[in-house]
Design a protein around this motif. Structure first.
Motif, PDB file in Angstrom:
ATOM      1  N   SER A  11       1.028   6.931  -7.508  1.00 26.00           N
ATOM      2  CA  SER A  11       1.521   5.619  -7.976  1.00 26.00           C
ATOM      3  C   SER A  11       1.913   4.707  -6.827  1.00 26.00           C
ATOM      4  CB  SER A  11       2.717   5.803  -8.929  1.00 26.00           C
ATOM      5  OG  SER A  11       2.343   6.570 -10.047  1.00 26.00           O
ATOM      6  N   GLN A  12       1.236   4.825  -5.698  1.00 22.12           N
ATOM      7  CA  GLN A  12       1.520   3.980  -4.554  1.00 22.12           C
ATOM      8  C   GLN A  12       0.748   2.668  -4.656  1.00 22.12           C
ATOM      9  OE1 GLN A  12      -0.008   7.016  -1.981  1.00 22.12           O
ATOM     10  NE2 GLN A  12       1.984   7.349  -1.008  1.00 22.12           N
ATOM     11  N   THR A  13       1.398   1.599  -4.213  1.00 18.25           N
ATOM     12  CA  THR A  13       0.714   0.313  -4.134  1.00 18.25           C
ATOM     13  C   THR A  13       0.059   0.178  -2.757  1.00 18.25           C
ATOM     14  OG1 THR A  13       2.654  -0.842  -3.267  1.00 18.25           O
ATOM     15  CG2 THR A  13       2.449  -0.692  -5.674  1.00 18.25           C
ATOM     16  N   ALA A  14      -0.704  -0.901  -2.602  1.00 19.22           N
ATOM     17  CA  ALA A  14      -1.323  -1.147  -1.296  1.00 19.22           C
ATOM     18  C   ALA A  14      -0.261  -1.315  -0.216  1.00 19.22           C
ATOM     19  CB  ALA A  14      -2.216  -2.387  -1.374  1.00 19.22           C
ATOM     20  N   LEU A  15       0.901  -1.853  -0.585  1.00 16.22           N
ATOM     21  CA  LEU A  15       1.976  -2.045   0.380  1.00 16.22           C
ATOM     22  C   LEU A  15       2.555  -0.707   0.838  1.00 16.22           C
ATOM     23  CD1 LEU A  15       3.498  -4.243   1.855  1.00 16.22           C
ATOM     24  CD2 LEU A  15       5.115  -4.368  -0.059  1.00 16.22           C
TER      25      LEU A  15
ATOM     26  N   ARG B 262      -0.219  -5.642  -6.731  1.00 15.34           N
ATOM     27  CA  ARG B 262       0.925  -4.947  -7.320  1.00 15.34           C
ATOM     28  C   ARG B 262       0.513  -3.719  -8.117  1.00 15.34           C
ATOM     29  NH1 ARG B 262       4.501  -8.011  -9.980  1.00 15.34           N
ATOM     30  NH2 ARG B 262       5.003  -6.321 -11.427  1.00 15.34           N
ATOM     31  N   ALA B 263      -0.762  -3.382  -8.066  1.00 13.72           N
ATOM     32  CA  ALA B 263      -1.266  -2.241  -8.830  1.00 13.72           C
ATOM     33  C   ALA B 263      -0.949  -0.941  -8.111  1.00 13.72           C
ATOM     34  CB  ALA B 263      -2.764  -2.377  -9.038  1.00 13.72           C
ATOM     35  N   GLN B 264      -0.764   0.127  -8.885  1.00 18.67           N
ATOM     36  CA  GLN B 264      -0.544   1.457  -8.327  1.00 18.67           C
ATOM     37  C   GLN B 264      -1.912   2.123  -8.188  1.00 18.67           C
ATOM     38  OE1 GLN B 264       2.255   2.426 -11.487  1.00 18.67           O
ATOM     39  NE2 GLN B 264       3.925   2.576  -9.993  1.00 18.67           N
ATOM     40  N   ILE B 265      -2.371   2.243  -6.934  1.00 14.91           N
ATOM     41  CA  ILE B 265      -3.778   2.529  -6.681  1.00 14.91           C
ATOM     42  C   ILE B 265      -4.062   3.983  -6.295  1.00 14.91           C
ATOM     43  CG2 ILE B 265      -4.167   0.143  -5.965  1.00 14.91           C
ATOM     44  CD1 ILE B 265      -4.117   1.062  -3.083  1.00 14.91           C
TER      45      ILE B 265
END
Length: 558
Positions: A56-60, A49-52
């Motif tokens: 600010s996008q997540t892995a999803l 759920r981190a913004q990576i």
């Protein structure tokens, strides 16, 4: 003094606040490698759920936007299983959730996985006030199943009403999704009067082309061509239904609103030659036939000014309105003939071959409009004290010069080629092929040789005369209408005929050289005669066919 650590012994300074920390997860999400992603998530179970990224996008977000295949589907399924329900609504820097990405990148599998897990996702707005269905309509318009799916899962009425609904309708029309747009208007009739990006739905539809432009060919159509035609016809029918639906919803408005929304759309349709929409609007709102813009121009003025032949022909068939529209003038005292004399836009002229034929199109249009006006309007001046013919001459001076140059540049080299052909044909006529003079008349190949050489000589002479007459022409405006194109057509056709005839005579002459070797003769004949003729038939088409068309065209549009 503190001792500085050696480079190789420096401890890692990466932290969760540093995007480099999530680089392995980012790479795994990008290529759909679940094994590598699983190792990272085992080390840090909060990383899902981190913004990576800096956006600010997540892995999803990354996984949905990178690929759309079975491997990516498997990765997304596993990643979703490792996340909590509230994590699916995490937004990037633009306020877009993973479902926004699924809509943008046409990832139907990902959309189904996300909505099944969290049914509220279709109703989350981005920072720009857009729902996922807006992105599906704008970016994934080729994937009708995806758009249909978002309509089925977006239950909240908010995306379909008010300004938000107007933005959705705008995107559906831009994407040619007319059937969805019609259903949306039926669901929310008020959307017909709302504007988005400065255009009402009807005005936006006015800039579309309703004509199916059927392919006419003697050859059987292939499966892709048939599918293309069916798709255009389907869009054509749906566009008509949408136009009729919008007009029906607008009929309850006040006269002022109708003039503003429908009247403006009518003029827009005239300017873009959308004759079918003009017909629909005039049938629904007959009083708007005389509607004018701020410059006093009605639909016929705009059609003439923008060379919109379809709208022009349509209005010409409206006998009850024709006289008033033809004789009306705009706010600058320009008659319809003045507007025909104005130089048209570049996009209207580039559809023809060369400046000379562009000039021919302009003269033809001016003469066609002139025939529809009473003679008293021919010399009528506008506010600048210029007649229509004076305006035409003034605005077409540069095109006339370019047309003269184009004609001479085309005729000059062709005249040289025709002169060479005359010389070759004359030389061949007085030189007997090998075999002896007494034996030749008894052979059929000699008769074919003599006939084809005579044809080549005569046609090359005609071609030479045609091109010389072009080079010595006066180049008046009237010459561009029929005289110059006709001479160019005759010159090109006879030049082609001369070349093909002289190749045939050459092939006949080969017989006397290779008559003892029949196979060598036929091989040489095919290479020297048949192949060039086929090439001529293929290459000469566009310009010659266009010349035939414009020379035979009637002066009027009716």
């Amino acid at each position: 003094m503190t001792e500085q650590p050696i480079y190789g012994e420096t401890e890692s300074t990466e932290s969760k606040e540093d995007y480099k920390y999530y680089l392995p997860l980012y790479r795994a999400s990008l290529c759909g490698d679940w094994e590598k992603a699983k190792k990272f998530l085992k080390k840090d179970n909060e990383a899902s759920r981190a913004q990576i990224t800096s956006l600010s996008q997540t892995a999803l977000h990354i996984a949905i936007g990178s690929k759309n295949d079975n491997n990516a589907k498997f990765f997304i399924e596993k990643l979703v299983d490792s996340m909590t329900d509230d994590a699916f609504a995490i937004k990037d820097i633009f306020g877009e959730t993973p479902l926004h990405y699924a809509a943008r990148f046409a990832n139907l599998d990902a959309a189904k996985i996300l909505v099944t897990t969290n049914s509220n996702l279709p109703h989350i707005l981005s920072n720009n006030g857009l729902y996922p269905i807006h992105l599906a309509a704008e970016y994934s318009y080729k994937y009708v199943d995806l758009v249909r799916y978002f309509f089925s899962v977006t239950k909240n009425p908010a995306p379909y009403t008010g300004r938000t609904g107007a933005r959705l309708l705008h995107r559906l029309i831009c994407s040619d999704l007319y059937d969805f747009a019609t259903e949306l208007v039926k669901r929310s009739p008020d959307l017909a009067k709302y504007s988005s990006h400065g255009s009402s739905p009807l005005a936006l539809l006015a800039m579309k082309t309703f004509d199916t432009n059927r392919v006419s060919s003697s050859k059987p159509l292939s499966s892709p061509e048939l599918e293309y035609i069916r798709d255009k016809e389907w869009k054509h029918q749906n566009a008509i239904k949408l136009a009729e639906c919008l007009c029906e919803k607008l009929q309850s408005l006040s006269d002022k609103e109708i003039n503003s929304i429908v009247g403006g759309s009518l003029l827009q349709a005239s300017r873009f030659d959308n004759y079918k929409l003009v017909e629909i609007i005039v049938n629904k709102f007959p009083a708007l036939i005389y509607y004018c813009n701020k410059n006093g121009k009605n639909i016929l003025h705009l059609a003439v000014e923008n060379r919109c032949t379809n709208v022009y022909n349509l209005v010409c068939q409206m006998s009850q309105h024709w006289h008033h529209l033809v004789t009306s003038i705009d706010s600058s005292n320009n008659t319809m003939l003045h507007l025909a004399g104005k130089f048209s836009d570049e996009n209207k002229l580039n559809c023809t071959f060369g400046a000379a034929l562009q000039m021919q199109e302009e003269v033809r249009w001016f003469e066609a409009v002139k025939q529809m006006l009473p003679p008293s309007y021919y010399e009528r001046p506008n506010d600048k004290s210029k007649t229509a013919h004076q305006l035409f001459t003034e605005q077409h001076t540069n095109l006339k010069i370019q047309g003269e140059k184009w004609m001479k540049d085309t005729a000059g080299p062709c005249a040289i080629i025709a002169a060479l052909l005359v010389t070759v044909a004359f030389a061949a006529a007085i030189t007997f092929p090998a075999g002896g003079e007494n034996a030749l008349p008894k052979n059929g190949f000699f008769i074919a040789f003599a006939f084809s050489n005579t044809v080549s000589f005569s046609t090359s002479c005609i071609s030479l005369f045609a091109f010389v007459s072009i080079l010595t022409s006066r180049y008046t405006e009237e010459d561009f209408l029929r005289l110059l194109p006709k001479r160019l057509l005759w010159g090109l056709l006879t030049l082609y005929a001369s070349v093909e005839a002289i190749m045939l005579s050459f092939g006949c002459a080969l017989y006397f050289v290779l008559k003892d070797n029949e196979m060598a003769f036929y091989a040489a004949f095919v290479v020297a005669v048949v192949l060039p003729v086929l090439a001529f038939q293929h290459w000469r088409g566009p310009l010659t066919n266009h010349l035939v068309f414009v020379v035979r065209r009637k002066k009027t549009m009716l």
